[in-house]
Write an enzyme that holds these catalytic residues in place. Sequence first.
Site, PDB file in Angstrom:
ATOM      1  N   THR A  25       0.847  -1.198   0.000  1.00  0.00           N
ATOM      2  CA  THR A  25       0.000   0.000   0.000  1.00  0.00           C
ATOM      3  C   THR A  25       0.881   1.247   0.000  1.00  0.00           C
ATOM      4  O   THR A  25       1.780   1.362   0.824  1.00  0.00           O
ATOM      5  CB  THR A  25      -0.918  -0.020   1.233  1.00  0.00           C
ATOM      6  OG1 THR A  25      -1.855  -1.082   1.064  1.00  0.00           O
ATOM      7  CG2 THR A  25      -1.669   1.281   1.384  1.00  0.00           C
ATOM      8  N   GLN A  97      -4.353  -7.453  -6.260  1.00  0.00           N
ATOM      9  CA  GLN A  97      -4.762  -7.975  -4.951  1.00  0.00           C
ATOM     10  C   GLN A  97      -6.148  -7.426  -4.613  1.00  0.00           C
ATOM     11  O   GLN A  97      -6.322  -6.208  -4.449  1.00  0.00           O
ATOM     12  CB  GLN A  97      -3.776  -7.594  -3.839  1.00  0.00           C
ATOM     13  CG  GLN A  97      -4.121  -8.314  -2.531  1.00  0.00           C
ATOM     14  CD  GLN A  97      -3.367  -7.832  -1.342  1.00  0.00           C
ATOM     15  OE1 GLN A  97      -3.340  -6.630  -1.050  1.00  0.00           O
ATOM     16  NE2 GLN A  97      -2.726  -8.747  -0.623  1.00  0.00           N
ATOM     17  N   HIS A 178      -7.064 -11.158  -1.010  1.00  0.00           N
ATOM     18  CA  HIS A 178      -6.395 -10.771   0.237  1.00  0.00           C
ATOM     19  C   HIS A 178      -7.110 -11.447   1.414  1.00  0.00           C
ATOM     20  O   HIS A 178      -8.139 -10.989   1.865  1.00  0.00           O
ATOM     21  CB  HIS A 178      -6.418  -9.256   0.411  1.00  0.00           C
ATOM     22  CG  HIS A 178      -5.424  -8.759   1.430  1.00  0.00           C
ATOM     23  ND1 HIS A 178      -4.880  -9.540   2.418  1.00  0.00           N
ATOM     24  CD2 HIS A 178      -4.898  -7.511   1.594  1.00  0.00           C
ATOM     25  CE1 HIS A 178      -4.053  -8.822   3.149  1.00  0.00           C
ATOM     26  NE2 HIS A 178      -4.040  -7.587   2.687  1.00  0.00           N
ATOM     27  N   ASN A 181      -3.676 -10.527   7.096  1.00  0.00           N
ATOM     28  CA  ASN A 181      -3.431  -9.278   7.830  1.00  0.00           C
ATOM     29  C   ASN A 181      -4.622  -8.667   8.549  1.00  0.00           C
ATOM     30  O   ASN A 181      -4.720  -7.452   8.668  1.00  0.00           O
ATOM     31  CB  ASN A 181      -2.807  -8.248   6.885  1.00  0.00           C
ATOM     32  CG  ASN A 181      -1.383  -8.630   6.541  1.00  0.00           C
ATOM     33  OD1 ASN A 181      -0.774  -9.446   7.219  1.00  0.00           O
ATOM     34  ND2 ASN A 181      -0.862  -8.071   5.460  1.00  0.00           N
ATOM     35  N   TYR A 183      -7.753  -8.428   7.757  1.00  0.00           N
ATOM     36  CA  TYR A 183      -8.828  -7.811   6.981  1.00  0.00           C
ATOM     37  C   TYR A 183     -10.020  -8.758   6.913  1.00  0.00           C
ATOM     38  O   TYR A 183     -10.041  -9.795   7.593  1.00  0.00           O
ATOM     39  CB  TYR A 183      -8.296  -7.382   5.605  1.00  0.00           C
ATOM     40  CG  TYR A 183      -7.234  -6.322   5.742  1.00  0.00           C
ATOM     41  CD1 TYR A 183      -5.920  -6.582   5.395  1.00  0.00           C
ATOM     42  CD2 TYR A 183      -7.535  -5.077   6.292  1.00  0.00           C
ATOM     43  CE1 TYR A 183      -4.933  -5.620   5.561  1.00  0.00           C
ATOM     44  CE2 TYR A 183      -6.551  -4.112   6.469  1.00  0.00           C
ATOM     45  CZ  TYR A 183      -5.261  -4.388   6.103  1.00  0.00           C
ATOM     46  OH  TYR A 183      -4.278  -3.430   6.280  1.00  0.00           O
ATOM     47  N   ARG A 230      -3.714 -14.820  -0.432  1.00  0.00           N
ATOM     48  CA  ARG A 230      -2.701 -14.490   0.566  1.00  0.00           C
ATOM     49  C   ARG A 230      -3.262 -14.815   1.948  1.00  0.00           C
ATOM     50  O   ARG A 230      -4.401 -14.441   2.257  1.00  0.00           O
ATOM     51  CB  ARG A 230      -2.291 -13.016   0.490  1.00  0.00           C
ATOM     52  CG  ARG A 230      -0.998 -12.731   1.221  1.00  0.00           C
ATOM     53  CD  ARG A 230      -0.534 -11.288   1.151  1.00  0.00           C
ATOM     54  NE  ARG A 230       0.930 -11.220   1.271  1.00  0.00           N
ATOM     55  CZ  ARG A 230       1.591 -10.139   1.683  1.00  0.00           C
ATOM     56  NH1 ARG A 230       0.931  -9.031   1.997  1.00  0.00           N
ATOM     57  NH2 ARG A 230       2.915 -10.139   1.744  1.00  0.00           N
ATOM     58  N   ASN A 238      -3.334  -5.524  12.617  1.00  0.00           N
ATOM     59  CA  ASN A 238      -4.690  -4.977  12.781  1.00  0.00           C
ATOM     60  C   ASN A 238      -5.473  -5.661  13.891  1.00  0.00           C
ATOM     61  O   ASN A 238      -6.707  -5.827  13.787  1.00  0.00           O
ATOM     62  CB  ASN A 238      -5.445  -5.034  11.450  1.00  0.00           C
ATOM     63  CG  ASN A 238      -4.791  -4.119  10.419  1.00  0.00           C
ATOM     64  OD1 ASN A 238      -4.619  -2.916  10.653  1.00  0.00           O
ATOM     65  ND2 ASN A 238      -4.383  -4.682   9.293  1.00  0.00           N
ATOM     66  N   GLY A 328       8.765  -7.054  -0.076  1.00  0.00           N
ATOM     67  CA  GLY A 328       8.045  -5.781  -0.057  1.00  0.00           C
ATOM     68  C   GLY A 328       9.002  -4.617   0.002  1.00  0.00           C
ATOM     69  O   GLY A 328       9.306  -3.971  -1.009  1.00  0.00           O
ATOM     70  N   ARG A 329       9.536  -4.366   1.199  1.00  0.00           N
ATOM     71  CA  ARG A 329      10.394  -3.196   1.390  1.00  0.00           C
ATOM     72  C   ARG A 329      11.581  -3.192   0.423  1.00  0.00           C
ATOM     73  O   ARG A 329      11.969  -2.132  -0.088  1.00  0.00           O
ATOM     74  CB  ARG A 329      10.880  -3.145   2.841  1.00  0.00           C
ATOM     75  CG  ARG A 329       9.789  -2.676   3.810  1.00  0.00           C
ATOM     76  CD  ARG A 329      10.079  -3.043   5.248  1.00  0.00           C
ATOM     77  NE  ARG A 329       9.912  -4.492   5.451  1.00  0.00           N
ATOM     78  CZ  ARG A 329      10.005  -5.079   6.648  1.00  0.00           C
ATOM     79  NH1 ARG A 329      10.248  -4.357   7.721  1.00  0.00           N
ATOM     80  NH2 ARG A 329       9.847  -6.390   6.782  1.00  0.00           N
TER      81      ARG A 329
HETATM   82  C1  LIG Z   1      -2.696  -3.744   2.524  1.00  0.00           C
HETATM   83  C2  LIG Z   1      -2.010  -3.765   3.628  1.00  0.00           C
HETATM   84  C3  LIG Z   1      -1.731  -5.060   4.286  1.00  0.00           C
HETATM   85  O1  LIG Z   1      -1.911  -6.097   3.666  1.00  0.00           O
HETATM   86  O2  LIG Z   1      -1.323  -5.010   5.470  1.00  0.00           O
HETATM   87  C4  LIG Z   1      -1.453  -2.535   4.248  1.00  0.00           C
HETATM   88  C5  LIG Z   1      -2.278  -1.440   4.388  1.00  0.00           C
HETATM   89  C6  LIG Z   1      -1.766  -0.275   4.962  1.00  0.00           C
HETATM   90  C7  LIG Z   1      -0.449  -0.214   5.369  1.00  0.00           C
HETATM   91  C8  LIG Z   1       0.361  -1.337   5.226  1.00  0.00           C
HETATM   92  C9  LIG Z   1      -0.133  -2.511   4.669  1.00  0.00           C
END
Ligand SMILES: C=C(C(=O)O)c1ccccc1
Length: 372
Positions: A25, A97, A178, A181, A183, A230, A238, A328-329
């Site tokens: 993101t 995604q 997705h 994480n 969500y 994923r 979160n 990622g990074r």
């Molecule tokens: C899409 C994200 C994820 O999968 O954690 C995300 C969203 C906001 C900041 C970092 C990562």
Amino acid sequence: MTSLFDPIRIGDIDVANRIAMAPLTRNRSPQAIPNDLNATYYEQRATAGLIISEGTPVSQQGQGYADVPGLYLPQAVEGWKKVTEGVHQKDGKIVAQLWHVGRVSHVSLQPNGSLPVAPSAVPAKSKTYVINEDGTGAFVETSEPRALEATEIPGIVDDFRKAARAAIEAGFDGVEIHGANGYLVDQFLKTGANERTDDYGGSIENRSRFLLEVVDAVAAEIGAGRTGIRLSPTTPANGISDKNPQPLFNYVAEQLAKRNLSFIHVIEGATGGERGFQYEGTAFDYDTFRNAYRNAGGKAGWMVNNGYDRDAATEAVASGRADLVSFGRLFIANPDLVERFRSGTALNTPDRDTFYGGGAKGYTDYPSLEAA
Ligand SMILES: C=C(C(=O)O)c1ccccc1
């Protein structure tokens, strides 16, 4: 012995190497519409074996952060075409995604300022990124969610299906659902967020129902061979948690094995943190998880993520523990990461201050070896 630079076919997608770009993101798509700057950013990174786009909400209800690109507006599909065309011109491959944040959102981002939705009215205790009236970005507390009515769930499943169709129309080679994480999909899976007593809560089968309905709807729409997912069995991202993730994800693995998907993308441990992280009082074994999938006949590409460097990735692929590794990074700061890994060249260091929001600085201005 398999190397990072060997090609592989994952489902219906041929990829040139085992080095994938993880979804990132970046909050650089105002009005949720992909733009020319986004196209440049992705094209610069097209030598990745596979690019997984940043999280792309399937609806406004599924949007949890400001300035992320969606797939629920016709203008967004046109915007994404610039991205996929640029990546394909460089012989790259890219999947979208598909994302629904569930409770990880803020009323200012929701349709008509409504509450975010979730399996249950359990707050995420997390933060999300909004744009203030003065145009500055800020991370704020997520809003308290409301529990979804069972009658609303088929509509959300259909939003994923429609977004998958839109992704193919926009030129993507496939999609990643997705499911990680903390969500919405992960919220249904895990006991820390799902307190439902209907067919979508309680037992492992019931908590996995939403994930499998989304997978089946997307695969029916665009083909299982173009569908990846994923997962993050033990992430605390979160505010998510589960009382006993091993039997849960072994069941998910066995069910996914029947569906001939393109790839399974696994975040090991805490997203962006310790690969060894475990939920309190639990012990999750990632080899057991992968073996549950393979022993049930699963043939999708197995992709691992979280803090890998070149040597760890080389070992993971050579040992057969993974087919691909996502970064990622490292891809934020190194558009030509594949070449740098191949030649052993020093890596650029990511600038955390420009991860989220802004423009070209810290986005498209990292140097590649060609430019040096
Ligand atoms: C899409 C994200 C994820 O999968 O954690 C995300 C969203 C906001 C900041 C970092 C990562």
